[in-house]
Write a protein that holds these residues in place. Structure first.
Motif, PDB file in Angstrom:
ATOM      1  N   SER A  12       0.811  -1.215   0.000  1.00 15.90           N
ATOM      2  CA  SER A  12       0.000   0.000   0.000  1.00 15.90           C
ATOM      3  C   SER A  12       0.847   1.267   0.000  1.00 15.90           C
ATOM      4  O   SER A  12       0.324   2.351  -0.233  1.00 15.90           O
ATOM      5  CB  SER A  12      -0.928   0.008   1.226  1.00 15.90           C
ATOM      6  N   ASP A  13       2.127   1.139   0.274  1.00 15.77           N
ATOM      7  CA  ASP A  13       2.972   2.335   0.366  1.00 15.77           C
ATOM      8  C   ASP A  13       4.269   2.122  -0.407  1.00 15.77           C
ATOM      9  O   ASP A  13       5.342   2.052   0.174  1.00 15.77           O
ATOM     10  CB  ASP A  13       3.273   2.641   1.844  1.00 15.77           C
ATOM     11  N   PRO A  14       4.196   1.972  -1.729  1.00 20.96           N
ATOM     12  CA  PRO A  14       5.394   1.688  -2.522  1.00 20.96           C
ATOM     13  C   PRO A  14       6.374   2.859  -2.546  1.00 20.96           C
ATOM     14  O   PRO A  14       7.555   2.687  -2.787  1.00 20.96           O
ATOM     15  CB  PRO A  14       4.826   1.422  -3.927  1.00 20.96           C
ATOM     16  N   ASN A  15       5.883   4.065  -2.314  1.00 16.83           N
ATOM     17  CA  ASN A  15       6.751   5.246  -2.333  1.00 16.83           C
ATOM     18  C   ASN A  15       6.486   6.053  -1.066  1.00 16.83           C
ATOM     19  O   ASN A  15       5.588   6.896  -1.028  1.00 16.83           O
ATOM     20  CB  ASN A  15       6.457   6.085  -3.580  1.00 16.83           C
ATOM     21  N   PRO A  16       7.240   5.781   0.014  1.00 15.26           N
ATOM     22  CA  PRO A  16       6.947   6.399   1.312  1.00 15.26           C
ATOM     23  C   PRO A  16       7.185   7.902   1.366  1.00 15.26           C
ATOM     24  O   PRO A  16       6.678   8.563   2.259  1.00 15.26           O
ATOM     25  CB  PRO A  16       7.899   5.659   2.264  1.00 15.26           C
ATOM     26  N   ASN A  17       7.937   8.449   0.424  1.00 14.55           N
ATOM     27  CA  ASN A  17       8.236   9.882   0.460  1.00 14.55           C
ATOM     28  C   ASN A  17       7.966  10.541  -0.894  1.00 14.55           C
ATOM     29  O   ASN A  17       8.891  11.042  -1.546  1.00 14.55           O
ATOM     30  CB  ASN A  17       9.693  10.110   0.869  1.00 14.55           C
ATOM     31  N   PRO A  18       6.727  10.543  -1.330  1.00 13.50           N
ATOM     32  CA  PRO A  18       6.430  11.154  -2.634  1.00 13.50           C
ATOM     33  C   PRO A  18       6.429  12.666  -2.539  1.00 13.50           C
ATOM     34  O   PRO A  18       6.395  13.249  -1.454  1.00 13.50           O
ATOM     35  CB  PRO A  18       5.022  10.636  -2.931  1.00 13.50           C
ATOM     36  N   CYS A  19       6.477  13.312  -3.702  1.00 13.79           N
ATOM     37  CA  CYS A  19       6.300  14.761  -3.743  1.00 13.79           C
ATOM     38  C   CYS A  19       4.884  15.069  -3.262  1.00 13.79           C
ATOM     39  O   CYS A  19       3.921  14.484  -3.771  1.00 13.79           O
ATOM     40  CB  CYS A  19       6.506  15.270  -5.162  1.00 13.79           C
ATOM     41  N   PRO A  20       4.697  15.983  -2.306  1.00 13.19           N
ATOM     42  CA  PRO A  20       3.354  16.295  -1.791  1.00 13.19           C
ATOM     43  C   PRO A  20       2.418  16.906  -2.833  1.00 13.19           C
ATOM     44  O   PRO A  20       1.211  16.928  -2.632  1.00 13.19           O
ATOM     45  CB  PRO A  20       3.640  17.306  -0.671  1.00 13.19           C
ATOM     46  N   ILE A  21       2.979  17.401  -3.945  1.00 12.86           N
ATOM     47  CA  ILE A  21       2.146  18.049  -4.957  1.00 12.86           C
ATOM     48  C   ILE A  21       1.695  17.055  -6.025  1.00 12.86           C
ATOM     49  O   ILE A  21       0.506  16.923  -6.313  1.00 12.86           O
ATOM     50  CB  ILE A  21       2.886  19.232  -5.599  1.00 12.86           C
ATOM     51  N   CYS A  22       2.639  16.319  -6.609  1.00 16.14           N
ATOM     52  CA  CYS A  22       2.272  15.385  -7.693  1.00 16.14           C
ATOM     53  C   CYS A  22       2.074  13.954  -7.214  1.00 16.14           C
ATOM     54  O   CYS A  22       1.593  13.110  -7.965  1.00 16.14           O
ATOM     55  CB  CYS A  22       3.323  15.420  -8.801  1.00 16.14           C
ATOM     56  N   LEU A  23       2.502  13.667  -5.949  1.00 17.68           N
ATOM     57  CA  LEU A  23       2.372  12.350  -5.328  1.00 17.68           C
ATOM     58  C   LEU A  23       3.191  11.258  -6.024  1.00 17.68           C
ATOM     59  O   LEU A  23       2.967  10.072  -5.816  1.00 17.68           O
ATOM     60  CB  LEU A  23       0.898  11.925  -5.254  1.00 17.68           C
ATOM     61  N   ALA A  24       4.134  11.672  -6.874  1.00 21.19           N
ATOM     62  CA  ALA A  24       5.054  10.740  -7.538  1.00 21.19           C
ATOM     63  C   ALA A  24       6.428  10.855  -6.877  1.00 21.19           C
ATOM     64  O   ALA A  24       6.665  11.759  -6.071  1.00 21.19           O
ATOM     65  CB  ALA A  24       5.134  11.071  -9.023  1.00 21.19           C
ATOM     66  N   PRO A  25       7.342   9.928  -7.181  1.00 26.43           N
ATOM     67  CA  PRO A  25       8.693  10.061  -6.630  1.00 26.43           C
ATOM     68  C   PRO A  25       9.290  11.425  -6.959  1.00 26.43           C
ATOM     69  O   PRO A  25       9.098  11.946  -8.071  1.00 26.43           O
ATOM     70  CB  PRO A  25       9.468   8.933  -7.328  1.00 26.43           C
ATOM     71  N   VAL A  26       9.990  12.009  -6.012  1.00 21.38           N
ATOM     72  CA  VAL A  26      10.539  13.351  -6.186  1.00 21.38           C
ATOM     73  C   VAL A  26      11.638  13.336  -7.242  1.00 21.38           C
ATOM     74  O   VAL A  26      12.541  12.496  -7.210  1.00 21.38           O
ATOM     75  CB  VAL A  26      11.101  13.893  -4.863  1.00 21.38           C
ATOM     76  N   THR A  27      11.553  14.244  -8.195  1.00 20.89           N
ATOM     77  CA  THR A  27      12.612  14.429  -9.185  1.00 20.89           C
ATOM     78  C   THR A  27      13.213  15.811  -8.999  1.00 20.89           C
ATOM     79  O   THR A  27      12.497  16.785  -8.811  1.00 20.89           O
ATOM     80  CB  THR A  27      12.055  14.306 -10.618  1.00 20.89           C
ATOM     81  N   GLN A  28      14.527  15.906  -9.038  1.00 19.10           N
ATOM     82  CA  GLN A  28      15.278  17.142  -8.806  1.00 19.10           C
ATOM     83  C   GLN A  28      14.889  17.720  -7.446  1.00 19.10           C
ATOM     84  O   GLN A  28      14.178  18.715  -7.347  1.00 19.10           O
ATOM     85  CB  GLN A  28      15.052  18.157  -9.924  1.00 19.10           C
ATOM     86  N   ASP A  29      15.391  17.086  -6.388  1.00 20.93           N
ATOM     87  CA  ASP A  29      15.052  17.456  -5.016  1.00 20.93           C
ATOM     88  C   ASP A  29      15.148  18.960  -4.789  1.00 20.93           C
ATOM     89  O   ASP A  29      16.166  19.590  -5.110  1.00 20.93           O
ATOM     90  CB  ASP A  29      16.000  16.763  -4.038  1.00 20.93           C
ATOM     91  N   SER A  30      14.088  19.527  -4.216  1.00 17.21           N
ATOM     92  CA  SER A  30      14.038  20.959  -3.937  1.00 17.21           C
ATOM     93  C   SER A  30      13.397  21.173  -2.575  1.00 17.21           C
ATOM     94  O   SER A  30      12.438  20.478  -2.214  1.00 17.21           O
ATOM     95  CB  SER A  30      13.233  21.700  -5.010  1.00 17.21           C
ATOM     96  N   TYR A  31      13.923  22.147  -1.818  1.00 13.60           N
ATOM     97  CA  TYR A  31      13.466  22.377  -0.460  1.00 13.60           C
ATOM     98  C   TYR A  31      13.103  23.848  -0.270  1.00 13.60           C
ATOM     99  O   TYR A  31      13.806  24.743  -0.760  1.00 13.60           O
ATOM    100  CB  TYR A  31      14.561  22.010   0.545  1.00 13.60           C
ATOM    101  N   LEU A  32      12.040  24.104   0.471  1.00 16.00           N
ATOM    102  CA  LEU A  32      11.732  25.474   0.852  1.00 16.00           C
ATOM    103  C   LEU A  32      12.697  25.886   1.965  1.00 16.00           C
ATOM    104  O   LEU A  32      13.058  25.069   2.819  1.00 16.00           O
ATOM    105  CB  LEU A  32      10.279  25.578   1.315  1.00 16.00           C
ATOM    106  N   ASP A  33      13.118  27.153   1.944  1.00 21.85           N
ATOM    107  CA  ASP A  33      14.270  27.549   2.767  1.00 21.85           C
ATOM    108  C   ASP A  33      14.004  27.669   4.265  1.00 21.85           C
ATOM    109  O   ASP A  33      14.945  27.695   5.059  1.00 21.85           O
ATOM    110  CB  ASP A  33      14.860  28.866   2.240  1.00 21.85           C
ATOM    111  N   ARG A  34      12.748  27.736   4.696  1.00 20.71           N
ATOM    112  CA  ARG A  34      12.460  27.868   6.133  1.00 20.71           C
ATOM    113  C   ARG A  34      11.983  26.554   6.757  1.00 20.71           C
ATOM    114  O   ARG A  34      12.475  26.137   7.800  1.00 20.71           O
ATOM    115  CB  ARG A  34      11.412  28.962   6.368  1.00 20.71           C
TER     116      ARG A  34
END
Length: 267
Positions: A12-34
């Motif tokens: 049920s959880d094949p990708n434990p850390n998906p992108c919160p927006i697209c819900l797919a595996p994260v591509t080109q990791d990006s972080y908000l600065d705060r």
């Protein structure tokens, strides 16, 4: 029962850390600065554009889609020693100078070029002393490359600094016919690296590799782009596809009074 629960949890959880927006595996990791929540770079950039389109005036901050913390920039492109930063309100997508070709070149720095150096005959470029030729396309290529990497339009001072270093090296090599191929290539890489490192930091080595590819190709910018894109199997709308690509050696050779093969002893 325990076995059934284990199977359910794993499937049920094949990708434990998906992108919160697209819900797919994260591509080109990006972080908000705060808050340091992680997203795909393209997803969070599009989110900024959507939020901006609903506001009456431009904002220099963004509330995180996850925790609503106020953030001022996106941190991305971390390579172990350096990172890039995109500030909210600085929309490159709407900037006249930052074209699809700029975006394609920036994306190249997140992609391994594979055996492109062999296809473009980089080793032959040095062995056959083609570095003594003056490349008339280099100025424009350097300007676009530095603009793409720094995401700034006015880079002429940096570009002319790099050109000056390369021209100085070429002048020295023209006056020293006995310098070895290995010494020439090493001197080129070291000198260009020193010239660009204050500006490109962690992207320096890759930039020098890309510069070698462009010089060795003997192509103008459009032809170089087509070869590069075809090699990677990409499709870039702004760069027209043309099967009638220019040959790899179309720049006239500068007349020289000597030509030494790599194995020659100079006599």
């Amino acid at each position: 029962m325990a076995e059934d629960e284990s199977l359910t949890d794993s499937s049920s959880d094949p990708n434990p850390n998906p992108c919160p927006i697209c819900l797919a595996p994260v591509t080109q990791d990006s972080y908000l600065d705060r808050c340091f929540h992680k997203f795909c770079y393209n997803c969070i950039i599009r989110w900024i554009d959507v939020v901006a389109s609903k506001q009456s005036c431009a904002s220099s901050s963004l509330k995180c889609p996850m925790c609503k913390t106020e953030n001022f920039s996106i941190i991305y492109g971390y390579d172990g020693t350096s990172f890039q930063q995109h500030y909210v309100g600085k929309s490159l997508g709407n900037s006249e100078f930052f074209s699809g070709a700029h975006r394609y070149r920036l994306k190249c720095y997140y992609t391994e070029p594979g055996d492109l150096a062999d296809k473009l005959h980089v080793s032959r470029h040095w062995k056959c002393r083609k570095y003594l030729q003056q490349n008339h396309f280099l100025l424009d290529w350097l300007r676009r490359e530095i603009q793409a990497l720094m995401q700034e339009e006015d880079v002429d001072i940096i570009v002319h600094h790099i050109l000056g270093v390369i021209e100085s090296l070429r002048s020295d090599w023209l006056n020293n016919s006995r310098i070895s191929t290995e010494m020439v290539q090493n001197e080129f890489r070291v000198s260009v690296s020193e010239a660009v490192r204050p500006f490109l930091t962690g992207r320096t080595e890759r930039f020098v590799n890309e510069l070698e590819l462009f010089l060795a190709s003997g192509l103008n910018i459009d032809a170089f782009d087509r070869v590069y894109i075809k090699h990677l199997g990409w499709k870039v709308d702004e760069i027209s596809e043309n099967d009638d690509e220019e040959p790899l050696e179309h720049i006239p050779v500068v007349s020289c009074l000597y030509f030494l093969d790599e194995d020659s002893d100079g006599n």
